[in-house]
Structure formats: C-alpha cells, structure tokens
Design a protein around this motif. Structure first.
Motif, PDB file in Angstrom:
ATOM      1  N   ARG A   8       5.889 -42.294  25.087  1.00  0.00           N
ATOM      2  CA  ARG A   8       6.178 -42.020  23.680  1.00  0.00           C
ATOM      3  C   ARG A   8       7.115 -40.824  23.545  1.00  0.00           C
ATOM      4  NH1 ARG A   8       0.886 -42.261  24.556  1.00  0.00           N
ATOM      5  NH2 ARG A   8       0.658 -40.030  24.314  1.00  0.00           N
ATOM      6  N   GLN A   9       7.600 -40.626  22.350  1.00  0.00           N
ATOM      7  CA  GLN A   9       8.468 -39.494  22.047  1.00  0.00           C
ATOM      8  C   GLN A   9       7.808 -38.187  22.467  1.00  0.00           C
ATOM      9  OE1 GLN A   9       9.716 -39.467  17.956  1.00  0.00           O
ATOM     10  NE2 GLN A   9      10.710 -37.481  18.099  1.00  0.00           N
ATOM     11  N   SER A  10       6.520 -38.062  22.228  1.00  0.00           N
ATOM     12  CA  SER A  10       5.812 -36.829  22.585  1.00  0.00           C
ATOM     13  C   SER A  10       5.822 -36.581  24.090  1.00  0.00           C
ATOM     14  CB  SER A  10       4.372 -36.863  22.061  1.00  0.00           C
ATOM     15  OG  SER A  10       3.675 -37.961  22.608  1.00  0.00           O
ATOM     16  N   ASP A  11       5.897 -37.632  24.903  1.00  0.00           N
ATOM     17  CA  ASP A  11       5.985 -37.457  26.356  1.00  0.00           C
ATOM     18  C   ASP A  11       7.305 -36.790  26.739  1.00  0.00           C
ATOM     19  OD1 ASP A  11       3.500 -38.716  27.231  1.00  0.00           O
ATOM     20  OD2 ASP A  11       4.413 -40.598  26.568  1.00  0.00           O
ATOM     21  N   CYS A  12       8.343 -37.050  25.963  1.00  0.00           N
ATOM     22  CA  CYS A  12       9.659 -36.454  26.218  1.00  0.00           C
ATOM     23  C   CYS A  12       9.742 -35.033  25.660  1.00  0.00           C
ATOM     24  CB  CYS A  12      10.761 -37.289  25.565  1.00  0.00           C
ATOM     25  SG  CYS A  12      10.833 -38.995  26.104  1.00  0.00           S
ATOM     26  N   GLU A  13       9.175 -34.822  24.507  1.00  0.00           N
ATOM     27  CA  GLU A  13       9.296 -33.531  23.826  1.00  0.00           C
ATOM     28  C   GLU A  13       8.282 -32.490  24.300  1.00  0.00           C
ATOM     29  OE1 GLU A  13      11.163 -35.017  19.601  1.00  0.00           O
ATOM     30  OE2 GLU A  13       8.989 -34.830  19.746  1.00  0.00           O
ATOM     31  N   HIS A  14       7.126 -32.937  24.761  1.00  0.00           N
ATOM     32  CA  HIS A  14       6.066 -32.024  25.195  1.00  0.00           C
ATOM     33  C   HIS A  14       5.498 -32.510  26.520  1.00  0.00           C
ATOM     34  CE1 HIS A  14       6.354 -30.454  21.145  1.00  0.00           C
ATOM     35  NE2 HIS A  14       6.151 -31.673  20.684  1.00  0.00           N
ATOM     36  N   PRO A  15       6.297 -32.432  27.596  1.00  0.00           N
ATOM     37  CA  PRO A  15       5.833 -32.967  28.881  1.00  0.00           C
ATOM     38  C   PRO A  15       4.664 -32.165  29.445  1.00  0.00           C
ATOM     39  CG  PRO A  15       7.908 -31.802  29.160  1.00  0.00           C
ATOM     40  CD  PRO A  15       7.636 -31.861  27.687  1.00  0.00           C
ATOM     41  N   PRO A  16       3.771 -32.842  30.159  1.00  0.00           N
ATOM     42  CA  PRO A  16       2.636 -32.150  30.769  1.00  0.00           C
ATOM     43  C   PRO A  16       3.087 -31.304  31.962  1.00  0.00           C
ATOM     44  CG  PRO A  16       2.665 -34.438  31.432  1.00  0.00           C
ATOM     45  CD  PRO A  16       3.752 -34.276  30.414  1.00  0.00           C
ATOM     46  N   GLU A  17       2.304 -30.305  32.303  1.00  0.00           N
ATOM     47  CA  GLU A  17       2.590 -29.457  33.466  1.00  0.00           C
ATOM     48  C   GLU A  17       2.388 -30.225  34.765  1.00  0.00           C
ATOM     49  OE1 GLU A  17       3.500 -26.105  33.726  1.00  0.00           O
ATOM     50  OE2 GLU A  17       3.909 -26.175  31.582  1.00  0.00           O
ATOM     51  N   LYS A  18       1.352 -31.064  34.802  1.00  0.00           N
ATOM     52  CA  LYS A  18       1.032 -31.854  35.989  1.00  0.00           C
ATOM     53  C   LYS A  18       0.803 -33.290  35.565  1.00  0.00           C
ATOM     54  CE  LYS A  18      -0.987 -28.103  38.573  1.00  0.00           C
ATOM     55  NZ  LYS A  18      -2.090 -27.615  39.369  1.00  0.00           N
ATOM     56  N   LEU A  19       1.164 -34.202  36.435  1.00  0.00           N
ATOM     57  CA  LEU A  19       0.993 -35.617  36.142  1.00  0.00           C
ATOM     58  C   LEU A  19       0.823 -36.354  37.462  1.00  0.00           C
ATOM     59  CD1 LEU A  19       0.972 -37.533  33.692  1.00  0.00           C
ATOM     60  CD2 LEU A  19       3.395 -37.875  34.073  1.00  0.00           C
ATOM     61  N   PRO A  20      -0.373 -36.874  37.744  1.00  0.00           N
ATOM     62  CA  PRO A  20      -0.611 -37.490  39.053  1.00  0.00           C
ATOM     63  C   PRO A  20       0.182 -38.768  39.308  1.00  0.00           C
ATOM     64  CG  PRO A  20      -2.520 -37.758  37.626  1.00  0.00           C
ATOM     65  CD  PRO A  20      -1.559 -36.872  36.904  1.00  0.00           C
ATOM     66  N   ASP A  21       0.662 -39.426  38.264  1.00  0.00           N
ATOM     67  CA  ASP A  21       1.398 -40.679  38.491  1.00  0.00           C
ATOM     68  C   ASP A  21       2.879 -40.581  38.135  1.00  0.00           C
ATOM     69  OD1 ASP A  21       0.974 -40.665  35.701  1.00  0.00           O
ATOM     70  OD2 ASP A  21       0.833 -42.848  35.619  1.00  0.00           O
ATOM     71  N   ALA A  22       3.455 -39.374  38.211  1.00  0.00           N
ATOM     72  CA  ALA A  22       4.885 -39.199  37.924  1.00  0.00           C
ATOM     73  C   ALA A  22       5.721 -39.849  39.019  1.00  0.00           C
ATOM     74  CB  ALA A  22       5.221 -37.717  37.819  1.00  0.00           C
ATOM     75  N   VAL A  23       6.783 -40.574  38.617  1.00  0.00           N
ATOM     76  CA  VAL A  23       7.646 -41.260  39.587  1.00  0.00           C
ATOM     77  C   VAL A  23       9.113 -40.879  39.447  1.00  0.00           C
ATOM     78  CG1 VAL A  23       6.145 -43.240  39.943  1.00  0.00           C
ATOM     79  CG2 VAL A  23       7.832 -43.299  38.098  1.00  0.00           C
ATOM     80  N   GLY A  24       9.446 -40.048  38.491  1.00  0.00           N
ATOM     81  CA  GLY A  24      10.828 -39.634  38.280  1.00  0.00           C
ATOM     82  C   GLY A  24      10.903 -38.811  37.019  1.00  0.00           C
ATOM     83  N   ILE A  25      12.107 -38.339  36.713  1.00  0.00           N
ATOM     84  CA  ILE A  25      12.266 -37.539  35.510  1.00  0.00           C
ATOM     85  C   ILE A  25      13.383 -38.093  34.639  1.00  0.00           C
ATOM     86  CG2 ILE A  25      11.359 -35.381  36.453  1.00  0.00           C
ATOM     87  CD1 ILE A  25      14.262 -34.484  36.876  1.00  0.00           C
ATOM     88  N   GLY A  26      13.226 -37.867  33.350  1.00  0.00           N
ATOM     89  CA  GLY A  26      14.257 -38.187  32.379  1.00  0.00           C
ATOM     90  C   GLY A  26      14.748 -36.885  31.782  1.00  0.00           C
TER      91      GLY A  26
END
Length: 148
Positions: A8-26
């Motif tokens: 969601r938009q909030s994932d882009c605007e307020h990204p978490p500090e840690k994310l166990p399933d991160a696979v890349g960045i935008g």
C-alpha cells in the motif's frame, strides 16, 4: 493477483525498520499519468493524475509476490505484484522489477531445494541467501545511506 500481502501507499511512505520477507527496494515517487481531460464549468480539467514524492527507499515484501497457498503453490509474480494502484505506481519501475525478479528466482530455487511450496520457504534461510548474493533489500543497507 491478490498476494498474501497487498503493498500500500503507507508501505512506501512509512517503511518499517525491519522486514523479514523483504526482497528488494523501491525508490521511485508515487505517480500516475492523467487518465482523461474533461470539461467542467467551461474549463478543461485533468483527472486521475498524481505525483507524490516519498522520503526515501522502501522494502518490497516477498508475500506481495506470491498468492495464497490454497490458490497456487508454484507461482511467483514479479511484475503484477500485489499492490494498490498508488503503490504500484512506484514499484512498476524497471530497477525494482529487476531486483524483485532476481529475488524471485532465488525463492524458486529455495522452494525446490527445500521441497516445499513458494509460500513455505524458510524465510530466514532465504534472507541469508539474498544477503550472501549481495541483494539490497532494506533501505538501511544502501551503501553510504544515513538512516533518517
């Protein structure tokens, strides 16, 4: 496809500090081209476009690439990721898609190696595989970047 997670938009605007399933960045702004021009009160008005800058990079989740296990066990989607229209406006750019596709290939390899579905891979082992391959999946890991 509606994935296990919808970015969601909030994932882009307020990204978490840690994310166990991160696979890349935008990193691209949230933007959408105009949909149409219409006449309103004797004037031409543009509808549907927006351009919102984001503060920095954000992680893209693996769970946005895979459907629910009950729907399909062997599918990883790298372009039509599970995202809202606004979030997809950023993810759709080529650099994140190339990174996500490389991560998806490693996830498929993990699923084969572990003899499991793409949803059932060991995320800790997968995260180590990405890190060992030099994949940057969290904004804090960008070389030379200071954390906000």
């Amino acid at each position: 496809m509606v994935g296990q997670y919808v970015m969601r938009q909030s994932d882009c605007e307020h990204p978490p500090e840690k994310l166990p399933d991160a696979v890349g960045i935008g990193t691209y702004s949230l933007d959408s081209h105009l949909c149409q021009r219409v006449a309103q009160q004797g004037m031409v008005v543009a509808e549907g476009g927006f351009m919102d800058r984001i503060r920095g990079a954000y992680p893209i989740r693996y769970r946005a690439l895979v459907p629910g296990e009950q729907e399909c066990e062997k599918l990883i989607v790298t372009f039509c990721v599970s995202a809202t229209h606004v979030c997809f406006a950023s993810i759709r750019m080529e650099p994140p898609l190339m990174v996500v596709s490389e991560s998806a290939a490693m996830a498929a390899h993990s699923a084969l190696e572990e003899n499991t579905t793409v949803q059932g891979i060991n995320l800790e082992r997968f995260a180590r595989r990405l890190k060992d391959a030099g994949q940057i999946v969290m904004p804090a890991a960008i070389p030379g970047r200071l954390r906000d």
